[in-house]
Design an enzyme around this catalytic site. Structure first.
Site, PDB file in Angstrom:
ATOM      1  N   ARG A  73     -18.381   8.588   4.583  1.00 36.22           N
ATOM      2  CA  ARG A  73     -18.962   7.466   3.838  1.00 36.22           C
ATOM      3  C   ARG A  73     -18.105   7.199   2.616  1.00 36.22           C
ATOM      4  O   ARG A  73     -17.718   8.152   1.917  1.00 36.22           O
ATOM      5  CB  ARG A  73     -20.382   7.816   3.366  1.00 36.22           C
ATOM      6  CG  ARG A  73     -21.366   8.056   4.474  1.00 36.22           C
ATOM      7  CD  ARG A  73     -22.567   8.820   3.998  1.00 36.22           C
ATOM      8  NE  ARG A  73     -22.188  10.137   3.475  1.00 36.22           N
ATOM      9  CZ  ARG A  73     -23.022  10.976   2.858  1.00 36.22           C
ATOM     10  NH1 ARG A  73     -24.270  10.642   2.661  1.00 36.22           N
ATOM     11  NH2 ARG A  73     -22.591  12.145   2.426  1.00 36.22           N
ATOM     12  N   LYS A  80     -22.141  -0.642  -2.301  1.00 37.37           N
ATOM     13  CA  LYS A  80     -22.908   0.515  -2.775  1.00 37.37           C
ATOM     14  C   LYS A  80     -22.130   1.128  -3.937  1.00 37.37           C
ATOM     15  O   LYS A  80     -20.970   0.768  -4.164  1.00 37.37           O
ATOM     16  CB  LYS A  80     -23.155   1.523  -1.652  1.00 37.37           C
ATOM     17  CG  LYS A  80     -21.886   2.187  -1.124  1.00 37.37           C
ATOM     18  CD  LYS A  80     -22.279   3.291  -0.173  1.00 37.37           C
ATOM     19  CE  LYS A  80     -21.049   4.023   0.312  1.00 37.37           C
ATOM     20  NZ  LYS A  80     -21.346   5.098   1.239  1.00 37.37           N
ATOM     21  N   ALA A 117     -36.049   1.680   0.523  1.00 34.61           N
ATOM     22  CA  ALA A 117     -36.147   0.232   0.693  1.00 34.61           C
ATOM     23  C   ALA A 117     -35.248  -0.445  -0.336  1.00 34.61           C
ATOM     24  O   ALA A 117     -34.988   0.098  -1.413  1.00 34.61           O
ATOM     25  CB  ALA A 117     -37.588  -0.212   0.495  1.00 34.61           C
ATOM     26  N   PHE A 119     -16.926   9.707  10.600  1.00 37.77           N
ATOM     27  CA  PHE A 119     -18.281   9.499  10.069  1.00 37.77           C
ATOM     28  C   PHE A 119     -18.332   9.501   8.541  1.00 37.77           C
ATOM     29  O   PHE A 119     -19.417   9.489   7.967  1.00 37.77           O
ATOM     30  CB  PHE A 119     -19.225  10.579  10.622  1.00 37.77           C
ATOM     31  CG  PHE A 119     -19.413  10.495  12.115  1.00 37.77           C
ATOM     32  CD1 PHE A 119     -20.356   9.644  12.664  1.00 37.77           C
ATOM     33  CD2 PHE A 119     -18.613  11.243  12.967  1.00 37.77           C
ATOM     34  CE1 PHE A 119     -20.517   9.542  14.042  1.00 37.77           C
ATOM     35  CE2 PHE A 119     -18.767  11.150  14.347  1.00 37.77           C
ATOM     36  CZ  PHE A 119     -19.720  10.305  14.884  1.00 37.77           C
ATOM     37  N   LYS A 167       0.835  -1.208   0.000  1.00 37.51           N
ATOM     38  CA  LYS A 167       0.000   0.000   0.000  1.00 37.51           C
ATOM     39  C   LYS A 167       0.873   1.262   0.000  1.00 37.51           C
ATOM     40  O   LYS A 167       0.657   2.192  -0.786  1.00 37.51           O
ATOM     41  CB  LYS A 167      -0.849  -0.010   1.273  1.00 37.51           C
ATOM     42  CG  LYS A 167      -2.306   0.248   1.049  1.00 37.51           C
ATOM     43  CD  LYS A 167      -3.097   0.074   2.329  1.00 37.51           C
ATOM     44  CE  LYS A 167      -4.369  -0.684   2.004  1.00 37.51           C
ATOM     45  NZ  LYS A 167      -5.287  -0.774   3.126  1.00 37.51           N
ATOM     46  N   CYS A 202     -19.057  -1.030   7.751  1.00 31.68           N
ATOM     47  CA  CYS A 202     -19.442  -0.397   9.025  1.00 31.68           C
ATOM     48  C   CYS A 202     -20.741  -0.927   9.644  1.00 31.68           C
ATOM     49  O   CYS A 202     -20.705  -1.510  10.716  1.00 31.68           O
ATOM     50  CB  CYS A 202     -19.528   1.118   8.844  1.00 31.68           C
ATOM     51  SG  CYS A 202     -17.905   1.849   8.572  1.00 31.68           S
TER      52      CYS A 202
END
Ligand code: NAD
Length: 448
Positions: free
Chosen positions: A156, A322, A254, A154, A36, A262
């Site tokens: 995303r 996602k 939905a 926090f 990395k 997470c």
């Protein structure tokens, strides 16, 4: 301007380190993963995160951002040390603190003057104290001074840079006023709301926030499942609910349920945190159960439409948990694809970015053909499952899809398509919490 060392250069460490550099600090990001750090030192970004390359390049060229595996030196040179290593889920559901503990030991062994040690990783309540004890135990000189602060992250994935540069709030849990002020000061350029509290409350805020958002998702998915049985449309129900300002529209879509690095692990960890103090956190247990069942609903729907899938070719669109990320940790695809394979199907799997990560996770399964070509994946498949709402999936040419699929079957776990349009095009279309479209036989074909 502060000298900051970030230990753990993953999604969180790399993005937050880069943002701290971008507002003028001198940041060293370090990691034990040599490959990395080598990539980063060659100017490449080891993760997919929109916009990150440009900001990393800018800060490297201004010599405010550097990468190293020499963690002891990076510790000694820092005023503030951020811990941003992983806290994955153990087999029994708790947060695995092995990496945090190892870093705390290394910090202790290398401490040379006063530093603020900040926990950015998501850690169970009490970990601040644990880090404090481990550092203290390994100090070369017991009189060396340091403070441990909790400052949970926090951001995303997919919008991490923006989330970081325009953060809603900074939560700072500290036992020392001096340390709290140093970390509050670091956040001034982000022009954000700052809440200073004790370490335990800060640690709990992170878990409570993630569990609450996960609860919204499972709640609307339960409502969706009921909608299907009573003839309501969950998208309209959610829209109507969201108009109430006490509820809001966010996290009421939905679908196939939550995944990612997470929510699945943090909800499990919170159940364990509660159970460790003899509290049965029933709501969050149900949230997890609903979510686990929800991911299999697309397979049930496929079964309902297609019958036995043995020998059938199923196009699976989307492997990342996602859109806009290459992260497949706890992605629905990792449960859905093995289930299809177990049932005897052949899977054609499409993702524009996450293919390599998915291949690693699914290496034990045969009968998967991977592709970054959306339409080739659909060609000659018996049905299509939508698992990730990537923009190119949402915007795909449905008439072309009709022609490419052997049967016009789409099971949509993300409610991407308009029901009327799907009816007009003649698809057999099942989504989540909405009336199903059962296909359309063109009138001309009915004429004898
Ligand atoms: P990650 O797996 O992407 O990165 C962790 C990095 O830490 C890896 O590169 C690993 O090699 C490195 N590491 C492990 N042990 C080390 C050690 N001893 N010394 C130096 N480096 C070490 O993890 P992530 O997604 O960035 O998450 C980090 C933490 O932030 C977790 O606790 C996670 O729950 C939390 N978090 C993640 C997100 C997210 O969207 N990914 C958002 C908010 C909070």
């Amino acid at each position: 301007m502060r000298k900051i060392t970030v230990i753990g250069t993953g999604y969180v460490g790399l993005v937050s380190g880069t943002c701290f550099a971008d507002v003028g600090n001198e940041v060293t990001c370090c990691d034990i993963d040599h490959s990395k750090i080598d990539l980063l030192n060659q100017g490449q970004i080891p993760i997919y995160e929109p916009g990150l390359q440009e900001v990393v390049d800018r800060n490297v060229s201004k010599q405010r951002l550097s990468f190293t595996t020499d963690i002891p030196s990076a510790i000694q040179e820092a005023e503030v040390i951020y811990i941003a290593v992983g806290t994955p889920m153990t087999d029994t559901g708790e947060a695995d603190l092995t990496y945090v503990e190892a870093v705390a030991k290394t910090i202790g062994e290398n401490l040379n003057n006063y530093k603020v040690i900040v926990n950015k990783s998501t850690v169970p309540v009490g970990t601040g104290k644990l880090v404090q004890d481990i550092v203290q135990k390994h100090l070369p000189d017991a009189n060396l001074d340091f403070d441990v602060v909790s400052n949970p992250e926090f951001l995303r994935e997919g919008s991490a840079l923006d989330d970081c540069m325009n953060m809603d709030r900074a939560i700072i849990g500290a036992t020392s006023e001096k340390a709290a002020q140093i970390i509050a000061e670091l956040h001034k350029p982000f022009n954000t709301r700052i809440l200073i509290t004790n370490v335990e409350s800060a640690e709990m805020i992170k878990y409570a926030s993630n569990a609450f958002l996960a609860t919204k998702i499972s709640f609307i998915n339960d409502i969706a499942n009921i909608c299907e049985r009573v003839g309501a449309d969950v998208t309209k129900v959610a829209e109507g609910m969201g108009l109430d300002s006490r509820i809001g529209h966010k996290f009421l879509q939905a679908g196939i349920g939550f995944g990612g690095s997470c929510f699945p692990k943090d909800t499990q960890a919170l159940v364990h945190i509660a159970s460790d103090v003899n509290y049965d956190f029933k709501i969050v247990k149900s949230v997890i159960e609903t979510n686990n069942e929800q991911r299999m609903r697309v397979v049930e729907k496929l079964h309902h439409v297609l019958g036995d899938v043995r020998g059938k070719t199923i196009a699976v669109l989307g492997l990342a948990f996602k859109p806009n990320t290459d992260d497949v940790r706890y992605a629905p695809a990792l449960d859905v694809i093995p289930e299809l394979i177990r049932k005897g199907a052949v899977v054609k799997a499409y993702d524009p970015i996450a293919l390599n990560n998915a291949k690693t996770e699914l290496k034990d399964y045969r009968n998967i053909v991977y592709s970054t070509d959306l339409y080739e994946t659909l060609r000659d498949s018996d049905a299509c499952l939508v698992l990730t709402d990537w923009a190119d999936v949402v915007e795909m040419d449905l008439e072309k899809v009709q022609q490419l699929l052997r049967l016009p079957i789409i099971i949509d776990g993300r409610n991407c398509f308009d029901l009327d349009e799907m009816k007009r095009l003649g698809f057999i279309y099942h989504s989540i919490g909405r009336p199903s479209v059962e296909g359309y036989v063109p009138v001309a074909q009915n004429v004898p």
